[in-house]
Design a protein around this motif. Structure first.
Motif, PDB file in Angstrom:
ATOM      1  N   LYS A 188       0.756  -1.160   0.018  1.00 57.51           N
ATOM      2  CA  LYS A 188       0.118   0.105   0.134  1.00 57.51           C
ATOM      3  C   LYS A 188       0.838   1.144  -0.040  1.00 57.51           C
ATOM      4  N   ARG A 189       1.954   1.316   0.724  1.00 56.41           N
ATOM      5  CA  ARG A 189       2.990   2.558   0.726  1.00 56.41           C
ATOM      6  C   ARG A 189       3.446   2.647  -0.743  1.00 56.41           C
ATOM      7  N   HIS A 190       3.458   1.869  -1.490  1.00 58.90           N
ATOM      8  CA  HIS A 190       4.111   2.012  -2.800  1.00 58.90           C
ATOM      9  C   HIS A 190       3.275   1.978  -3.981  1.00 58.90           C
ATOM     10  N   VAL A 191       1.809   1.853  -3.774  1.00 60.32           N
ATOM     11  CA  VAL A 191       1.019   1.723  -4.871  1.00 60.32           C
ATOM     12  C   VAL A 191      -0.149   2.743  -4.316  1.00 60.32           C
ATOM     13  N   PRO A 230      -8.123   6.918   1.101  1.00 58.22           N
ATOM     14  CA  PRO A 230      -9.034   7.153  -0.123  1.00 58.22           C
ATOM     15  C   PRO A 230      -8.305   6.638  -1.309  1.00 58.22           C
ATOM     16  N   TRP A 231      -6.883   6.671  -1.268  1.00 63.97           N
ATOM     17  CA  TRP A 231      -5.911   6.288  -2.153  1.00 63.97           C
ATOM     18  C   TRP A 231      -5.383   5.181  -2.199  1.00 63.97           C
ATOM     19  N   ASN A 232      -5.549   4.139  -1.135  1.00 64.32           N
ATOM     20  CA  ASN A 232      -4.682   3.208  -0.982  1.00 64.32           C
ATOM     21  C   ASN A 232      -5.834   1.870  -0.936  1.00 64.32           C
ATOM     22  N   SER A 233      -6.538   1.815  -2.138  1.00 64.72           N
ATOM     23  CA  SER A 233      -7.279   0.689  -2.579  1.00 64.72           C
ATOM     24  C   SER A 233      -6.611  -0.526  -2.711  1.00 64.72           C
ATOM     25  N   PHE A 234      -5.157  -0.579  -3.174  1.00 63.56           N
ATOM     26  CA  PHE A 234      -4.709  -2.016  -3.562  1.00 63.56           C
ATOM     27  C   PHE A 234      -3.602  -2.095  -2.649  1.00 63.56           C
ATOM     28  N   VAL A 255      -9.135  -7.360  -4.294  1.00 62.21           N
ATOM     29  CA  VAL A 255      -9.427  -8.525  -3.479  1.00 62.21           C
ATOM     30  C   VAL A 255      -8.615  -9.792  -3.734  1.00 62.21           C
ATOM     31  N   VAL A 256      -8.180  -9.914  -5.041  1.00 67.15           N
ATOM     32  CA  VAL A 256      -7.567 -10.933  -5.352  1.00 67.15           C
ATOM     33  C   VAL A 256      -6.273 -10.922  -4.895  1.00 67.15           C
ATOM     34  N   ALA A 257      -5.655  -9.616  -5.147  1.00 66.46           N
ATOM     35  CA  ALA A 257      -4.231  -9.514  -4.788  1.00 66.46           C
ATOM     36  C   ALA A 257      -4.183  -9.526  -2.890  1.00 66.46           C
ATOM     37  N   GLY A 258      -5.330  -9.356  -2.298  1.00 68.07           N
ATOM     38  CA  GLY A 258      -5.354  -9.510  -0.688  1.00 68.07           C
ATOM     39  C   GLY A 258      -5.546 -10.952  -0.478  1.00 68.07           C
ATOM     40  N   ALA A 259      -6.131 -11.754  -1.323  1.00 62.95           N
ATOM     41  CA  ALA A 259      -6.177 -13.182  -1.161  1.00 62.95           C
ATOM     42  C   ALA A 259      -4.859 -13.839  -1.250  1.00 62.95           C
ATOM     43  N   SER A 285       7.019   5.269  -5.395  1.00 61.88           N
ATOM     44  CA  SER A 285       8.433   4.838  -4.970  1.00 61.88           C
ATOM     45  C   SER A 285       8.963   5.342  -3.737  1.00 61.88           C
ATOM     46  N   LYS A 286       8.405   6.672  -3.350  1.00 60.09           N
ATOM     47  CA  LYS A 286       8.703   7.110  -2.135  1.00 60.09           C
ATOM     48  C   LYS A 286       7.626   6.997  -0.782  1.00 60.09           C
ATOM     49  N   GLY A 287       6.713   6.155  -1.426  1.00 60.79           N
ATOM     50  CA  GLY A 287       5.721   5.834  -0.286  1.00 60.79           C
ATOM     51  C   GLY A 287       5.037   7.020   0.368  1.00 60.79           C
ATOM     52  N   SER A 288       4.649   8.266  -0.252  1.00 57.11           N
ATOM     53  CA  SER A 288       4.474   9.300   0.300  1.00 57.11           C
ATOM     54  C   SER A 288       2.853   9.639   0.496  1.00 57.11           C
ATOM     55  N   LYS A 289       2.039   8.775  -0.161  1.00 58.90           N
ATOM     56  CA  LYS A 289       0.798   8.980   0.046  1.00 58.90           C
ATOM     57  C   LYS A 289      -0.039   7.746   0.456  1.00 58.90           C
ATOM     58  N   ASN A 290       0.157   7.623   1.736  1.00 57.70           N
ATOM     59  CA  ASN A 290      -0.471   6.643   2.637  1.00 57.70           C
ATOM     60  C   ASN A 290      -1.632   7.019   3.026  1.00 57.70           C
ATOM     61  N   GLU A 291      -2.623   7.237   2.266  1.00 57.67           N
ATOM     62  CA  GLU A 291      -4.130   7.935   2.645  1.00 57.67           C
ATOM     63  C   GLU A 291      -5.161   6.824   2.256  1.00 57.67           C
TER      64      GLU A 291
END
Length: 209
Positions: free
Chosen positions: A94-97, A125-129, A177-181, A117-123
């Motif tokens: 999540k930190r990098h996607v 609404p933007w961390n679905s994956f 969801v598939v990635a989480g599984a 690459s910086k993992g700057s947007k750990n929020e």
């Protein structure tokens, strides 16, 4: 009067083919987001969040220790270890996607998926994956089933419901969801491999005493 067909935002419709499929599926399923049954299942699905799963694992460990049931104790330890590994992997990804959550996409008409690459947007609404709830549910349910294999069908059903409810609620896309599984399955498999290695090492040490 016919219901107006909902469409994914333009940015999602112009993305890659897998993303277009994701967006179209989520847009269609979110039409039922306010359904009472969906909302109830969504609340139940929150039991697969990190704190409840860790709490459940700790209670299982405590019960196994107090009742002197090694099998239950092992199940709790497996559950806790699998959840922690799944959480660690999920958080690192999540930190990098950065990916817009479906409900955010629907509300604001915006969509984005890109590496950070910086993992700057750990929020949120933007961390679905990927889907953390799915990762945790799969990891913990499979861990419990290692000690209680007769409960595997129920474990699969529970984790499957947690995964499925993410879509109509607009919390995750299908690929999230598939990635989480996959993360949950891999995390439990790593913990199981480590447990087997420790067991073999322990048995060998006993033989040499």
């Amino acid at each position: 009067m016919a219901r107006k067909k909902l469409k994914a935002p333009k940015a999602a419709r112009q993305a890659s083919k897998p993303e277009r499929i994701d967006a179209a599926l989520s847009t269609a399923l979110m039409a039922n987001r306010e359904n009472r049954a969906i909302r109830v299942l969504g609340l139940a699905g929150e039991a697969a969040d990190q704190p409840p799963l860790i709490g459940l694992s700790m209670v299982t460990i405590g019960a196994g220790a107090l009742l002197r049931q090694p099998r239950l104790l092992r199940a709790g330890l497996r559950m806790l270890a699998s959840e922690l590994v799944a959480t660690g992997i999920k958080a690192a990804v999540k930190r990098h996607v950065n990916r817009t959550r479906p409900h955010k996409m629907r509300k604001d008409g915006r969509y984005s998926l890109h590496a950070d690459s910086k993992g700057s947007k750990n929020e949120g609404p933007w961390n679905s994956f990927p889907s953390g709830h799915t990762a945790g549910a799969v990891a913990v349910s499979r861990a419990a089933a290692r000690e209680y294999p007769q409960g595997l069908p129920a474990a699969h059903l529970a984790s499957g419901l947690v995964a499925a409810i993410q879509l109509p609620l607009g919390k995750h896309f299908a690929s999230d969801v598939v990635a989480g599984a996959v993360i949950g399955w891999a995390s439990e498999a790593l913990v199981n491999a480590a447990a087997r290695a420790l067991s073999v090492r322990f048995e060998r040490s006993r033989e040499t005493e």
